[in-house]
Motif scaffolding. Structure first.
Motif, short mmCIF file in Angstrom:
data_model
loop_
_atom_site.label_atom_id
_atom_site.label_comp_id
_atom_site.label_asym_id
_atom_site.label_seq_id
_atom_site.Cartn_x
_atom_site.Cartn_y
_atom_site.Cartn_z
N GLN A 15 0.82 -1.20 0.00
CA GLN A 15 0.00 0.00 0.00
C GLN A 15 0.86 1.26 0.00
O GLN A 15 0.44 2.31 0.46
N SER A 16 2.06 1.13 -0.54
CA SER A 16 2.99 2.26 -0.54
C SER A 16 2.53 3.39 -1.46
O SER A 16 2.97 4.54 -1.29
N LEU A 17 1.68 3.09 -2.41
CA LEU A 17 1.12 4.11 -3.29
C LEU A 17 -0.36 4.34 -3.03
O LEU A 17 -0.82 5.47 -2.96
N LYS A 20 -1.42 6.52 0.30
CA LYS A 20 -0.72 7.77 0.63
C LYS A 20 -1.65 8.90 1.05
O LYS A 20 -1.41 9.58 2.04
N SER A 21 -2.72 9.11 0.30
CA SER A 21 -3.59 10.25 0.58
C SER A 21 -4.69 9.91 1.58
O SER A 21 -5.52 10.76 1.91
N TRP A 50 3.42 0.40 3.60
CA TRP A 50 2.45 1.50 3.60
C TRP A 50 3.13 2.84 3.79
O TRP A 50 4.16 2.95 4.45
N VAL A 51 2.54 3.84 3.15
CA VAL A 51 3.04 5.22 3.18
C VAL A 51 1.84 6.14 3.33
O VAL A 51 0.80 5.91 2.71
N HIS A 52 1.99 7.17 4.15
CA HIS A 52 0.93 8.18 4.30
C HIS A 52 1.54 9.57 4.24
O HIS A 52 2.64 9.81 4.74
N ASP A 53 0.81 10.48 3.62
CA ASP A 53 1.30 11.85 3.45
C ASP A 53 1.13 12.66 4.74
O ASP A 53 0.07 12.62 5.39
N ASP A 95 5.48 10.70 6.06
CA ASP A 95 5.33 11.50 4.85
C ASP A 95 5.74 10.65 3.66
O ASP A 95 6.00 9.44 3.81
N ALA A 96 5.78 11.24 2.48
CA ALA A 96 6.01 10.46 1.26
C ALA A 96 7.38 9.80 1.22
O ALA A 96 7.60 8.86 0.46
N GLN A 227 9.92 3.55 -3.45
CA GLN A 227 9.54 2.48 -4.37
C GLN A 227 10.69 1.51 -4.65
O GLN A 227 10.46 0.31 -4.83
#
Length: 273
Positions: A15-17, A20-21, A50-53, A95-96, A227
């Motif tokens: 869920q790295s992309l 994010k939002s 996972w990544v979140h902004d 963050d990203a 990535q």
């Protein structure tokens, strides 16, 4: 390939992309869901990325700051949204440029103690960055300090935590992959400064020294992207077919999401009373 990847088949959920939002609360609900699924044997052990902004995840002690409303205003002034996690620890920045990896294991047949969980994640990070001399000890002056802070040359780039539910264990690491580690630390420094305003408290909050933190790109002297790390991790696992939540698992996810959202709401409301 690390030994624990060789011994069993693994599920991979990236869920790295896609996340994010979205709110980081969704990720905590996802890990809780996986803990129950893996712990009960309904899912294979899982790696989730996972990544979140622009989010600051607060710990239970953070929301007890004497001036927490001013602290959260400081985070918002930096462009970050505060949420409260459903486990221990202190404030961390997402963050990203920050990649989170969750390693979800089962204790159904064999107990896994806390130190073993930390060591497994340390082994995984060392496999991802074999050129790095990584140390694991508390970095005083960093945010969310702990005995398994991961550092290179005394500068922290990652922290490890654990979450345990229904015989499932989620070992989570945040990796500051690129960007400025010290700039992230300044955000948390300003949060504590505004939240404390010089008052003494029973709980000792960390005195943030931004120079104690850095990203892997800064420490290794090369441009590294989130990535790239996800691709390397997937290859390290033997490139299993991606498997997000299945239709029969979404009801359980909805239960955990409602729970973390409600807990976050109550914690933030209590902070502002």
């Amino acid at each position: 390939m690390p030994l624990f990847f060789e011994e069993t088949s693994w599920r991979f959920w990236d869920q790295s992309l896609s996340a994010k939002s979205r709110s980081a609360l969704e990720s905590f609900a996802a890990d809780d869901t996986l803990c129950e699924l893996v712990g009960s044997g309904k899912s294979a052990p899982t790696v989730r990325t996972w990544v979140h902004d622009n989010t600051v995840v607060l710990g239970i002690q953070d929301h007890r700051l004497p001036h927490i409303d001013e602290g959260m205003d400081a985070l918002k002034a930096h462009g970050f949204k505060p949420i409260v996690r459903n486990s221990g620890g202190l404030a961390v920045v997402l963050d990203a440029g920050v990649l989170n990896i969750s390693l979800v294991l089962s204790e159904k047949d064999n107990a896994i103690d806390i130190s073993t969980g930390y060591e497994l994640m340390l082994d995984l990070v060392e496999e991802l960055f074999p050129e790095a001399a990584i140390d694991a000890y508390e970095i005083v002056g960093s945010y969310c300090p702990g005995s398994y802070d991961l550092s290179i040359g005394g500068r922290k780039f990652a922290g490890i935590s654990q979450r345990r539910i229904r015989r499932g264990i989620a070992v989570q690491v945040y990796l500051c992959v690129d960007g400025s580690g010290s700039e992230r630390a300044k955000v948390i420094r300003d949060f504590y400064k505004a939240g404390l305003q010089g008052e003494e408290t029973k709980f000792i909050y960390p005195e943030i020294k931004p120079e104690t933190m850095a990203s892997l790109s800064e420490l290794l002297g090369r441009n590294i992207t989130v990535q790239e790390v996800v691709i390397d991790l997937h290859a390290l696992m033997g490139a299993p077919a991606p498997m997000p939540l299945q239709p029969n698992e979404t009801e359980l996810y909805g239960f955990y999401l409602d729970r973390v959202v409600e807990r976050n709401r109550k914690m933030l409301e209590r902070s502002l009373e």
